[in-house]
Enzyme design. Structure first.
Site, PDB file in Angstrom:
ATOM      1  N   GLY A 196     -23.670 -10.611  -0.265  1.00 25.35           N
ATOM      2  CA  GLY A 196     -24.794  -9.665  -0.095  1.00 25.35           C
ATOM      3  C   GLY A 196     -24.455  -8.423   0.122  1.00 25.35           C
ATOM      4  N   ARG A 198     -31.783  -9.959   9.449  1.00 26.80           N
ATOM      5  CA  ARG A 198     -33.092 -10.079  10.095  1.00 26.80           C
ATOM      6  C   ARG A 198     -33.989  -9.244   9.552  1.00 26.80           C
ATOM      7  NH1 ARG A 198     -32.617  -7.197  15.807  1.00 26.80           N
ATOM      8  NH2 ARG A 198     -30.881  -5.868  15.520  1.00 26.80           N
ATOM      9  N   ASN A 233     -24.611 -12.968  12.130  1.00 25.63           N
ATOM     10  CA  ASN A 233     -25.401 -12.913  13.442  1.00 25.63           C
ATOM     11  C   ASN A 233     -26.114 -14.326  13.844  1.00 25.63           C
ATOM     12  OD1 ASN A 233     -25.021 -10.438  14.910  1.00 25.63           O
ATOM     13  ND2 ASN A 233     -26.198  -9.315  13.125  1.00 25.63           N
ATOM     14  N   HIS A 258     -23.253  -8.740  21.298  1.00 29.86           N
ATOM     15  CA  HIS A 258     -23.959  -8.090  20.304  1.00 29.86           C
ATOM     16  C   HIS A 258     -25.480  -8.200  20.450  1.00 29.86           C
ATOM     17  CE1 HIS A 258     -23.944  -5.376  16.781  1.00 29.86           C
ATOM     18  NE2 HIS A 258     -24.456  -6.551  15.973  1.00 29.86           N
TER      19      HIS A 258
HETATM   20  N1  APR Z   1     -22.139 -19.926   1.401  1.00 30.53           N
HETATM   21  C1  APR Z   1     -21.750 -18.625   1.138  1.00 30.53           C
HETATM   22  N2  APR Z   1     -22.726 -17.593   0.864  1.00 30.53           N
HETATM   23  C2  APR Z   1     -23.807 -17.947   1.522  1.00 30.53           C
HETATM   24  C3  APR Z   1     -24.205 -19.139   1.847  1.00 30.53           C
HETATM   25  C4  APR Z   1     -23.199 -20.050   2.088  1.00 30.53           C
HETATM   26  N3  APR Z   1     -23.385 -21.276   2.451  1.00 30.53           N
HETATM   27  N4  APR Z   1     -25.578 -18.923   2.395  1.00 30.53           N
HETATM   28  C5  APR Z   1     -25.836 -17.803   2.011  1.00 30.53           C
HETATM   29  N5  APR Z   1     -24.761 -16.957   1.478  1.00 30.53           N
HETATM   30  C6  APR Z   1     -24.902 -15.603   1.168  1.00 30.53           C
HETATM   31  C7  APR Z   1     -26.204 -15.428   0.408  1.00 30.53           C
HETATM   32  O1  APR Z   1     -26.377 -15.883  -0.853  1.00 30.53           O
HETATM   33  C8  APR Z   1     -26.371 -13.945   0.491  1.00 30.53           C
HETATM   34  O2  APR Z   1     -25.678 -13.419  -0.607  1.00 30.53           O
HETATM   35  O3  APR Z   1     -24.835 -14.659   2.053  1.00 30.53           O
HETATM   36  C9  APR Z   1     -25.245 -13.537   1.641  1.00 30.53           C
HETATM   37  C10 APR Z   1     -25.862 -12.774   3.016  1.00 30.53           C
HETATM   38  O4  APR Z   1     -26.245 -11.549   2.187  1.00 30.53           O
HETATM   39  P1  APR Z   1     -27.500 -10.647   2.579  1.00 30.53           P
HETATM   40  O5  APR Z   1     -28.886 -11.576   2.618  1.00 30.53           O
HETATM   41  O6  APR Z   1     -27.613  -9.415   1.759  1.00 30.53           O
HETATM   42  O7  APR Z   1     -27.422 -10.354   4.144  1.00 30.53           O
HETATM   43  P2  APR Z   1     -26.379  -9.146   4.679  1.00 30.53           P
HETATM   44  O8  APR Z   1     -27.215  -7.911   5.128  1.00 30.53           O
HETATM   45  O9  APR Z   1     -25.086  -9.115   4.134  1.00 30.53           O
HETATM   46  O10 APR Z   1     -26.147  -9.820   6.241  1.00 30.53           O
HETATM   47  C11 APR Z   1     -25.381 -11.012   6.242  1.00 30.53           C
HETATM   48  O11 APR Z   1     -24.455 -10.376   8.439  1.00 30.53           O
HETATM   49  O12 APR Z   1     -24.807  -8.436   9.666  1.00 30.53           O
HETATM   50  C12 APR Z   1     -25.000  -9.624   9.625  1.00 30.53           C
HETATM   51  O13 APR Z   1     -27.099 -10.056  10.596  1.00 30.53           O
HETATM   52  C13 APR Z   1     -26.558  -9.956   9.433  1.00 30.53           C
HETATM   53  O14 APR Z   1     -26.157 -12.756   9.556  1.00 30.53           O
HETATM   54  C14 APR Z   1     -26.452 -11.416   8.454  1.00 30.53           C
HETATM   55  C15 APR Z   1     -24.997 -11.331   7.675  1.00 30.53           C
END
Ligand code: APR
Length: 311
Positions: free
Chosen positions: A11, A82, A120, A175
């Site tokens: 992501g 979030r 997080n 954090h």
């Molecule tokens: N296995 C692999 N990838 C996964 C899984 C899983 N089981 N579940 C979710 N994902 C992927 C989602 O498909 C998505 O592409 O995790 C990615 C998360 O990306 P975003 O939604 O863009 O979130 P992002 O802003 O990258 O934040 C991710 O980091 O800073 C922290 O609080 C934030 O918990 C959050 C994490």
């Protein structure tokens, strides 16, 4: 390339971290996500930027963990970010389930890797990764202090109209809202900021640092910060890959240091190829110590709440 870094979650944070790692030629990168196509598409897109950006890092996308085999470092960003009105703690149940499944699969292919946790609520997610992986405590750490310190540095530089390169800052604790920015150890070219700003200004910058994540969420509306979090994760991975012995604030599992036991919390650590090679103990004032203990209590409450969820 000699080293391999896997980034789980392709992501915003994960893909940006992959970009930074590749552009610094730290390692080849494997991007893993459950979404079909996305990790492959982002890895290919980043590869196609390589001739222009002038690097030879190989980027691979994957939906499973085979390609991650023998990673030196695994950065875990999978999970939900979030939205406005949410605290990091609101992500607990969803992200704990994801963290458990991801770590369980990743460590089977890379039993010697260092795990850098980004998802997080950070400190609680470190506990999930630590328990699931059964790794020694030096090889599980969390990214928070580098990001929170970078935010504090940015605000210090803007306030004093000086280069960010002259700034140094230390933010300890969990954090979240209870994090502990330490003005006494925050400097501009070695001069403590307590010599350069009045108390009211410092308090304003400390408050903005504590609320730094929420400030971005309220502006983006659809997700949370990712450029600075990715930079912070990349700095930690670089310290490990290059065995730099760099002192950085990271979430580490404490076993008595700072009077805290069996808890992940942000403290200064020495980062090298073994992961956390030393926890640096600094003498805190009674006020700083009380703030760190309060932060530890908040993390402990979250870890206990998570255990009740039985994820
Ligand atoms: N296995 C692999 N990838 C996964 C899984 C899983 N089981 N579940 C979710 N994902 C992927 C989602 O498909 C998505 O592409 O995790 C990615 C998360 O990306 P975003 O939604 O863009 O979130 P992002 O802003 O990258 O934040 C991710 O980091 O800073 C922290 O609080 C934030 O918990 C959050 C994490």
């Amino acid at each position: 390339m000699k080293h391999k870094i896997s980034v789980i979650g392709a992501g915003n944070v994960g893909a940006t971290a992959a970009q930074r790692i590749a552009e610094k030629e730290l390692a080849d990168v494997v991007l893993v996500d459950i979404l079909e196509g996305v990790p492959f598409g982002k890895a290919l897109d980043l590869s196609e930027a390589a001739p222009i950006e002038k690097h030879d890092a190989h980027l691979t996308g994957a939906n499973d963990y085979e390609a991650t085999k023998d990673s030196d470092v695994i950065i875990i960003t999978s999970g939900i970010p979030r939205k406005p009105g949410m605290s990091r703690d609101d992500l607990l149940a969803t992200n704990a389930t994801i963290m458990k499944s991801v770590v369980d699969q990743a460590v089977q292919y890379s039993p010697q890797a260092v795990l850098v946790i980004v998802s997080n609520p950070l400190d609680a997610m470190c506990h999930v990764a630590f328990e699931t992986s059964q790794f020694p405590k030096n090889r599980v750490l969390g990214m928070a202090g580098v990001l929170d310190s970078a935010r504090f540095r940015t605000f210090i530089a803007q306030e004093l109209n000086v280069s960010v390169e002259n700034t140094h800052a230390f933010v300890l604790g969990g954090h979240g809202d209870t994090m502990v920015p330490l003005p006494r150890f925050s400097t501009v070219s070695g001069i403590p900021i307590t010599e350069l700003m009045d108390q009211a200004t410092i308090e304003r910058l400390v408050k903005r640092t504590r609320e730094g994540g929420a400030e971005i969420v309220s502006l983006l509306k659809t997700g949370s910060a990712y450029y600075a979090p990715a930079s912070a994760a990349c700095e930690m991975a670089e310290a490990i890959i290059k065995d730099k012995k760099k002192i950085l604030p990271c979430a580490a599992y404490l076993t008595g240091e700072y009077g805290i036991n069996n808890l992940f919390i942000g403290v200064p650590v020495k980062l090298g190829k073994e992961g956390i090679e030393e926890i640096i103990q600094i003498k805190l004032t009674p006020e700083e110590d009380a703030a760190l203990k309060k932060s530890a209590e908040a993390v402990k409450g979250l870890v206990e709440a998570m255990k009740k969820l039985e994820v």
